[in-house]
Every structure is written in structure tokens, then in C-alpha cells.
Scaffold this active site. Sequence first.
Site, mmCIF file in Angstrom:
data_model
loop_
_atom_site.group_PDB
_atom_site.id
_atom_site.type_symbol
_atom_site.label_atom_id
_atom_site.label_comp_id
_atom_site.label_asym_id
_atom_site.label_seq_id
_atom_site.Cartn_x
_atom_site.Cartn_y
_atom_site.Cartn_z
ATOM 1 N N ASP A 251 0.852 -1.196 0.000
ATOM 2 C CA ASP A 251 0.000 0.000 0.000
ATOM 3 C C ASP A 251 0.882 1.239 0.000
ATOM 4 O O ASP A 251 2.096 1.148 0.188
ATOM 5 C CB ASP A 251 -0.969 -0.015 1.195
ATOM 6 N N ASN B 285 -7.181 -1.078 14.055
ATOM 7 C CA ASN B 285 -8.610 -1.131 13.715
ATOM 8 C C ASN B 285 -8.959 -2.357 12.867
ATOM 9 O O ASN B 285 -10.059 -2.451 12.343
ATOM 10 C CB ASN B 285 -9.025 0.151 12.971
ATOM 11 N N HIS C 38 -7.434 -3.305 10.025
ATOM 12 C CA HIS C 38 -7.161 -3.246 8.583
ATOM 13 C C HIS C 38 -6.004 -4.164 8.227
ATOM 14 O O HIS C 38 -5.153 -4.477 9.052
ATOM 15 C CB HIS C 38 -6.944 -1.801 8.095
ATOM 16 N N GLU D 68 -9.598 -0.804 4.763
ATOM 17 C CA GLU D 68 -10.066 -0.225 6.021
ATOM 18 C C GLU D 68 -11.460 -0.746 6.388
ATOM 19 O O GLU D 68 -12.237 -1.141 5.508
ATOM 20 C CB GLU D 68 -10.135 1.304 5.886
HETATM 21 P P1 PGA Z 1 2.248 -1.231 12.609
HETATM 22 O O1 PGA Z 1 1.163 -1.115 11.478
HETATM 23 O O2 PGA Z 1 3.167 -2.358 12.217
HETATM 24 O O3 PGA Z 1 2.967 0.079 12.575
HETATM 25 O O4 PGA Z 1 1.535 -1.510 13.887
HETATM 26 C C1 PGA Z 1 0.428 -2.241 11.142
HETATM 27 C C2 PGA Z 1 -0.575 -1.914 10.074
HETATM 28 O O5 PGA Z 1 -1.151 -0.809 10.111
HETATM 29 O O6 PGA Z 1 -0.812 -2.748 9.201
#
Ligand code: PGA
Length: 253
Positions: free
Chosen positions: A73, A142, A144, A149
Site C-alpha cells: 500500500d 482497527n 485493517h 479499512e
Molecule cells: P504497525 O502497522 O506495524 O505500525 O503496527 C500495522 C498496520 O497498520 O498494518
Amino acid sequence: MRPPGAQTLRVLPTAEAVAEAVAERLVEALARNPELVLALPTGRTPLLLYRHLVALHREGRVSFSRATAFQLDELLGLAPDHPARFAAYLTRHLFQHVDLAQERIQRLDGAAADPEAECARYEDALAAAGGLDVALLGIGDNGHVAFNEPGPTLQARAHVAVLARQTREANAGLFAGEPSHVPTHALTLGMAALLQAREVHLVATGASKADILRAALRGPLTPQVPASFLQLHPRLSVWLDTAALGQNEAALS
Ligand code: PGA
């Protein structure tokens, strides 16, 4: 309650041990198939993993020379030289230190004039590569995965995503701690690319992930927790440290 798919859960004492184990798993996968097609995440979680992969590459234990890497992404609308671009992160932490061929590094262009066309181009590139062999994923607080999302629906294909408030807060560190400076939109691979990957490795470390992991791995399948759909994947490996397992031991074992 058993998950509907085939999950392998691996719990290791520390984030360091998780990174080491996932790196070893990737070394094996690349030894078996040097032309491996990988999807790679950004964020805090994979930093240790990339450090291990770089060290293993320096020791001559792994080569990426015939592999293909797809960025999962990208934030939308940042200038091509903006240091917060996820493409810049992957270059900084992995690509510049290993022998991936430039032409087999697939980047989502977050500065594209036509983001929808950029998503279509990316889907074509993924199809031309034969899809993903390995999707390496983190999970957002959350729920995702990549930037799929939570919401009333999910999208199968690469698309322009509206970032959740929680996601913009989680990425504020890249923008001097200011969530309002985080782009409102991003480009992301869709759920189909992830679910069609021949193997999925979901990596989560730290106590802050324990609650969402329980929802994602044992809760109902719901677009409000996009990672919950990974329960359907026939070859899902979940890699946690004990902090991320938290109080979930009984629920997840
Ligand atoms: P993080 O992000 O590794 O910084 O916790 C994970 C994500 O948003 O997929």
C-alpha cells in the site's frame, strides 16, 4: 471456537524472536522458489524482520535476485521525494540492502495523476507476475490489512482507500506527530490479492494488538474487521509475540 480456515499460530517470547522466525521462513521459501512473488508491508512491526533479512543477505544465506516484491500500500498525494512515502521506507529498510532487481520491485505510485488508473496498472502487474506467493501482512489497530479499512464493504481489487481516523493517527509519527498532516487517502492492494496469495503470514507484536487479533482471528467475519476474512485463507500463518497473544491464549489455542 475453531477458525473456519487452516491457521497455524506461532507464539514466540519477543518481537525479536518473531522477526527472526519469520525471516527464516522467508529464507526457506526463497530457497524453494527463488522466483517468489512477495507482498511487503511497512509500519513498525516489520522493521525487525527487514533488519534480519538484510543481515541474512549479508551473510550470504538469502538472495532475492530472482524474486519480485510488491508494495502492499502507499499514501496518496505525497511528492515523489517525500520521506514518508512507503516506497521510500521499503527502499530504506530493505531494497537498498539486498539484491532485488530494480525491474522486479513493484511500487504503487502515490503521486500518480490518475490514482484509479494506477490501481488498475498495479492489478495488471500483479496478474502478469502470476499473483502473490507470499503475502506478508501486519494488522492495524482497527483490523485493517494493507489499507483495506473497516467499513460497510470491502473491495476485492486494488483501490483508492479513505484512511480511517485511527490509521491517520497511527501514521502521524511520519508527519511530525500531526494526524491532520497524514494524507486522507491511500492506494492499496485489495482483499482478493491477499486471499489469493498462496501463503499469508500475519505478523503482530506488542500488547496493543491483542484485542484486535482476537476479533480478527476468532470473531465473526465482518468488513468492520477486514483481517477477519483471513480466517478463510487455507494457508494462514499467524506470528505473535507473547505480548500480542495477551490474554487470548485460551481463545486462540
Ligand atoms: P504497525 O502497522 O506495524 O505500525 O503496527 C500495522 C498496520 O497498520 O498494518
